[in-house]
Write a protein that holds these residues in place. Structure first.
Motif, PDB file in Angstrom:
ATOM      1  N   ALA A  44       0.828  -1.203   0.000  1.00  0.00           N
ATOM      2  CA  ALA A  44       0.000   0.000   0.000  1.00  0.00           C
ATOM      3  C   ALA A  44       0.864   1.257   0.000  1.00  0.00           C
ATOM      4  O   ALA A  44       1.957   1.276   0.581  1.00  0.00           O
ATOM      5  CB  ALA A  44      -0.929   0.005   1.215  1.00  0.00           C
ATOM      6  N   ALA A  92      -2.634  -1.444  -3.175  1.00  0.00           N
ATOM      7  CA  ALA A  92      -3.402  -0.205  -3.072  1.00  0.00           C
ATOM      8  C   ALA A  92      -2.494   0.947  -3.464  1.00  0.00           C
ATOM      9  O   ALA A  92      -1.453   1.174  -2.838  1.00  0.00           O
ATOM     10  CB  ALA A  92      -3.933  -0.015  -1.656  1.00  0.00           C
ATOM     11  N   TYR A 230      -7.398   6.788  -5.154  1.00  0.00           N
ATOM     12  CA  TYR A 230      -6.702   5.601  -4.678  1.00  0.00           C
ATOM     13  C   TYR A 230      -7.441   4.332  -5.133  1.00  0.00           C
ATOM     14  O   TYR A 230      -8.519   4.021  -4.616  1.00  0.00           O
ATOM     15  CB  TYR A 230      -6.650   5.603  -3.153  1.00  0.00           C
ATOM     16  CG  TYR A 230      -5.661   6.557  -2.529  1.00  0.00           C
ATOM     17  CD1 TYR A 230      -4.638   6.090  -1.703  1.00  0.00           C
ATOM     18  CD2 TYR A 230      -5.746   7.931  -2.750  1.00  0.00           C
ATOM     19  CE1 TYR A 230      -3.738   6.959  -1.107  1.00  0.00           C
ATOM     20  CE2 TYR A 230      -4.847   8.805  -2.170  1.00  0.00           C
ATOM     21  CZ  TYR A 230      -3.843   8.315  -1.352  1.00  0.00           C
ATOM     22  OH  TYR A 230      -2.944   9.179  -0.776  1.00  0.00           O
ATOM     23  N   ILE A 232      -7.616   0.054  -5.532  1.00  0.00           N
ATOM     24  CA  ILE A 232      -7.139  -1.156  -4.878  1.00  0.00           C
ATOM     25  C   ILE A 232      -7.537  -2.353  -5.725  1.00  0.00           C
ATOM     26  O   ILE A 232      -8.612  -2.360  -6.340  1.00  0.00           O
ATOM     27  CB  ILE A 232      -7.713  -1.285  -3.447  1.00  0.00           C
ATOM     28  CG1 ILE A 232      -7.055  -2.436  -2.678  1.00  0.00           C
ATOM     29  CG2 ILE A 232      -9.229  -1.454  -3.461  1.00  0.00           C
ATOM     30  CD1 ILE A 232      -7.393  -2.441  -1.196  1.00  0.00           C
ATOM     31  N   ILE A 248     -10.215  -6.515   0.540  1.00  0.00           N
ATOM     32  CA  ILE A 248     -10.759  -5.512  -0.377  1.00  0.00           C
ATOM     33  C   ILE A 248     -12.217  -5.206  -0.025  1.00  0.00           C
ATOM     34  O   ILE A 248     -12.640  -4.041  -0.002  1.00  0.00           O
ATOM     35  CB  ILE A 248     -10.627  -5.992  -1.832  1.00  0.00           C
ATOM     36  CG1 ILE A 248      -9.142  -6.070  -2.225  1.00  0.00           C
ATOM     37  CG2 ILE A 248     -11.380  -5.060  -2.792  1.00  0.00           C
ATOM     38  CD1 ILE A 248      -8.888  -6.709  -3.572  1.00  0.00           C
TER      39      ILE A 248
END
Length: 275
Positions: A44, A92, A230, A232, A248
């Motif tokens: 991430a 992410a 952002y 993911i 998720i």
């Protein structure tokens, strides 16, 4: 007749082992029980460190026994590791650009935007009296920004270009002339300003909030700012796909969205605030 019965008996004895093997083989063809997943690896963007770490504790409470490993770094650095075969389940990103490249390379599948973020200007405490707005930035002696390859670095240059149209065509060059370092991720920018090694820098609002009173926050005019999205997604060939999907889903859930918004993130476009 007796010879006939002896022949039947002999044949039955010879066929018995084959029948046993056939029955055993049928049992072996039954589907194996699903493997219990007990580990999850999440890559991430550095700006997600505080939010994801806190969310990870909640995830582990609802998935007892699971070992959750995070790797926080600049998005471009994480992308490079993925392209080189790092063993990851979920990625992410702090921007769409790097995620899109990984999708095209068949490294990540089905990404979805789960949050947005707003860049701000942070100033060291001793410089707060003189750096009150974006227009004051060329007056600083030491500015730190992200490298162009990292999302916050690219957003910074976009902001400076927009500001040049409003504050003078040389605004970007005047600011860049005061840049003393370009960092590989947003947390390094935050650290240098927090420690007084630089007077000002651009970070996300979430990072500025995490610094508390160690820095001053200057909100940028909306017409000069950009909004970071952002996404993911699950890494293709993830070793732990069930847990990857569970993470998720948690991030996208109402509970996950509330946690992100408490950290200062903005809800994905069109979704509104989490109830």
């Amino acid at each position: 007749m007796r010879a006939f019965f002896q022949w039947v008996l002999l044949r039955a004895l010879l066929l018995a082992p084959l029948m046993i093997l056939a029955i055993t083989g049928c049992k072996r063809s039954e589907p194996a029980a699903p493997v219990q997943e007990d580990r999850l690896v999440v890559f991430a963007a550095a700006s997600l460190r505080d939010a994801f770490t806190a969310m990870g504790e909640e995830f582990k409470r609802t998935h007892p026994g699971v070992e959750l490993t995070f790797n926080f770094a600049g998005t471009q650095e994480l992308r490079t590791q993925l392209e080189n075969g790092a063993a990851v389940d979920v990625f992410a990103s702090a921007d769409q650009r790097h995620m899109d490249e990984l999708v095209r390379a068949s490294r990540v599948q089905g990404p979805v935007v789960f949050a947005r973020n707003e860049p701000v200007l942070i100033v060291a405490r001793e410089s707060a009296a003189t750096l009150k707005g974006l227009g004051d930035l060329p007056g600083a002696d030491r500015i730190v920004i992200g490298v162009p390859e990292v999302p916050i670095g690219r957003y910074t240059l976009q902001i400076l270009d927009k500001a040049s149209a409003a504050l003078g065509p040389d605004f970007r060059s005047r600011v860049e002339g005061k840049v003393v370092s370009r960092e590989l991720n947003v947390r390094q920018v935050l650290a240098k300003v927090s420690l007084g090694e630089a007077q000002a820098g651009f970070v996300y609002r979430t990072d500025a909030i995490s610094a508390g009173d160690r820095v001053g926050i200057v909100t940028l005019p909306p017409e000069l700012n950009v909004i970071a999205e952002y996404p993911i997604g699950m890494v293709k060939g993830a070793a732990h796909p069930v847990l990857a999907r569970a993470w998720i889903d948690f991030v996208l859930s109402a509970d996950g969205q509330r946690a992100l918004q408490r950290a200062g993130f903005i809800a994905p476009s069109g979704s509104g605030s989490a109830p």
